[in-house]
Design an enzyme around this catalytic site. Structure first.
Site, PDB file in Angstrom:
ATOM      1  CG  PHE A  18      -1.877  -1.190   1.184  1.00 41.95           C
ATOM      2  CD1 PHE A  18      -3.020  -1.163   0.407  1.00 41.95           C
ATOM      3  CD2 PHE A  18      -1.575  -2.346   1.897  1.00 41.95           C
ATOM      4  CE1 PHE A  18      -3.862  -2.265   0.355  1.00 41.95           C
ATOM      5  CE2 PHE A  18      -2.411  -3.446   1.845  1.00 41.95           C
ATOM      6  CZ  PHE A  18      -3.561  -3.399   1.069  1.00 41.95           C
ATOM      7  CB  CYS A  19      -0.167   4.748  -0.747  1.00 39.12           C
ATOM      8  SG  CYS A  19       0.505   6.404  -0.874  1.00 39.12           S
ATOM      9  N   PRO A  20       2.910   4.430   0.658  1.00 35.68           N
ATOM     10  CG  PRO A  20       4.808   5.632   1.368  1.00 35.68           C
ATOM     11  CD  PRO A  20       3.611   4.859   1.886  1.00 35.68           C
ATOM     12  CG  ASP A  45      -2.755   1.217  -2.633  1.00 30.38           C
ATOM     13  OD1 ASP A  45      -3.917   1.363  -2.206  1.00 30.38           O
ATOM     14  OD2 ASP A  45      -1.816   1.959  -2.317  1.00 30.38           O
ATOM     15  CE  LYS A 179      -0.251   4.797   5.511  1.00 32.76           C
ATOM     16  NZ  LYS A 179       0.222   3.462   5.703  1.00 32.76           N
TER      17      LYS A 179
END
Length: 198
Positions: A18-20, A45, A179
């Site tokens: 998932f981000c980042p 994602d 993030k």
């Protein structure tokens, strides 16, 4: 994450991340291939489509293809020559930042007072600026913004320089937790190989 190759096009599989993290892995892999070559990315994602479009623009890379297939995304990215800005205002801001960062670097070369020993890299200039604003709001100012050394990345970019390892790792972890698309922490060595410690 798995690195593969299909029809001589390198593939980065970021499914399950998932981000980042997907952008960070894409950025690292793209830096390994020549300008004009392509990279295929697999991701699941939900934020990936928007993230990759913005990231490609911010870094001067080209999003050639984007599709959804079998419940995940497939993106094809062509490595560009780095962000140069599209509008006159973008170009002026970009050049001004570059001049400022290079001035600071040359000043530190002449007067090595508080010269950094560690560098924190980002997936894009815009992400570094965003991280700088975030840290300033938190009154964290134990770093200096500098241009990315050409040995780490040959195109324009910025890094945060730190005197000690603990500060570099603390900020790296804080940004990751919030993030931000940070890449690595590098040691500044005499041979200019900039080994990674993350």
């Amino acid at each position: 994450m798995e690195n593969l190759s299909v029809n001589n096009i390198p593939v980065v599989d970021t499914r399950g991340l998932f981000c980042p993290l997907p952008l960070t892995l894409v950025s690292k892999k793209l830096k390994e291939i020549p300008v004009g070559e392509r990279l295929k990315v697999l991701a699941d994602d939900k934020a990936f489509k928007k993230d990759i479009e913005v990231w490609a623009y911010e870094t001067g890379n080209k999003l050639i293809e984007f599709k959804e297939e079998n419940g995940y995304y497939i993106a094809v990215i062509e490595r560009g020559k780095g962000f140069k800005g599209e509008s006159i205002i973008d170009k002026i801001k970009f050049i001004s930042l570059g001049i400022k960062l290079h001035f600071i670097k040359h000043f530190l070369d002449i007067v090595p007072f508080n010269k950094p020993n560690y560098l924190l890299t980002f997936v894009s200039v815009a992400e570094g600026i965003r991280a700088n604003n975030f840290l300033k709001e938190k009154n964290i100012d134990n770093y200096i913004m500098l241009p990315v050394p050409k040995e780490i990345y040959p195109h324009c970019g910025l890094v945060f320089g730190f005197r000690n390892k603990e500060d570099a790792l603390k900020v790296y972890n804080l940004l990751k937790e919030n993030k931000f698309a940070v890449e690595d922490v590098h040691i500044i060595d005499k041979e200019k190989k900039y080994p990674k410690i993350t």
